[in-house]
Design an enzyme around this catalytic site. Structure first.
Site, PDB file in Angstrom:
ATOM      1  N   ARG A 212      41.818  58.823  55.824  1.00  0.00           N
ATOM      2  CA  ARG A 212      41.605  57.534  56.488  1.00  0.00           C
ATOM      3  C   ARG A 212      42.645  56.554  55.973  1.00  0.00           C
ATOM      4  O   ARG A 212      42.862  56.435  54.772  1.00  0.00           O
ATOM      5  CB  ARG A 212      40.189  57.023  56.187  1.00  0.00           C
TER       6      ARG A 212
ATOM      7  N   ARG B 196      41.187  56.756  64.023  1.00  0.00           N
ATOM      8  CA  ARG B 196      40.793  57.059  62.654  1.00  0.00           C
ATOM      9  C   ARG B 196      40.479  58.538  62.498  1.00  0.00           C
ATOM     10  O   ARG B 196      39.858  59.138  63.374  1.00  0.00           O
ATOM     11  CB  ARG B 196      39.537  56.285  62.289  1.00  0.00           C
TER      12      ARG B 196
ATOM     13  N   ASP C 202      35.481  57.456  60.100  1.00  0.00           N
ATOM     14  CA  ASP C 202      34.890  56.145  59.888  1.00  0.00           C
ATOM     15  C   ASP C 202      33.424  56.366  59.544  1.00  0.00           C
ATOM     16  O   ASP C 202      32.692  56.995  60.317  1.00  0.00           O
ATOM     17  CB  ASP C 202      35.030  55.302  61.164  1.00  0.00           C
TER      18      ASP C 202
ATOM     19  N   ASP D 108      30.080  54.179  58.478  1.00  0.00           N
ATOM     20  CA  ASP D 108      29.530  52.827  58.392  1.00  0.00           C
ATOM     21  C   ASP D 108      28.059  52.886  58.032  1.00  0.00           C
ATOM     22  O   ASP D 108      27.288  53.646  58.636  1.00  0.00           O
ATOM     23  CB  ASP D 108      29.669  52.094  59.734  1.00  0.00           C
TER      24      ASP D 108
END
Length: 159
Positions: A83, A93, A96, A98
């Site tokens: 990343r 990306r 990712d 989150d």
């Protein structure tokens, strides 16, 4: 133990393998147990459209880690999977990760906002999350299914 829901996404360098590698890394985190993973979804990019579609998913974890400790681990996993953090929002990306929800915690620090700051606008996060947590709510009690009902999901499909 805290219950945590994470969003996973990739649209570079074999997204399916990127997400599978991330799942293995999440399952190996200290003081953490991977509880469930949603199906994989194909979603158009959020932001600049001149990039490939994303593979998105959601996972549920139980962890003894504190929120910023978990953030440290997820960012390490992202870096291990190449990343690049270049300050550009919504770009392509390799991975990712989150934190969408962390128990019923509301948190706003310079590094981390929980619930995720834009969860209410992101069908690509809510759809997989509701698959594994159909009764999930925001800390204020708002059902996440009510948020999703106001979003367009027509461009999202199973991977």
């Amino acid at each position: 133990m805290s219950r945590v829901w994470l969003a996973l996404g990739s649209n570079q360098a074999d997204p399916l393998q990127q997400v599978r590698n991330a799942l293995a890394a999440l399952a190996a985190l200290p003081a953490t147990r991977l509880l469930s993973c949603s199906a994989f979804y194909r979603t158009p990019p959020y932001g600049p459209q001149d990039q490939p579609d994303y593979l998105n998913a959601a996972v549920a974890l139980e962890t003894e880690l504190l929120p910023e400790q978990l953030l440290d681990h997820t960012q390490r996993i992202e870096l291990e999977q190449d990343r690049v953090r270049n300050g550009l929002r919504w770009g392509a990306r390799t991975l990712d990760l989150d934190i969408m929800l962390f128990d019923n915690l509301t948190l706003a620090t310079p590094r981390l906002t929980v619930p995720h700051y834009d969860l209410h606008n992101r069908a690509f996060m809510l759809l997989p999350l509701l698959e594994i947590a159909p009764d999930a709510t925001l800390p204020d009690g708002t059902p996440l299914r009510d948020l999703l009902a106001h979003l367009d999901t027509s461009a999202i499909s199973r991977w």
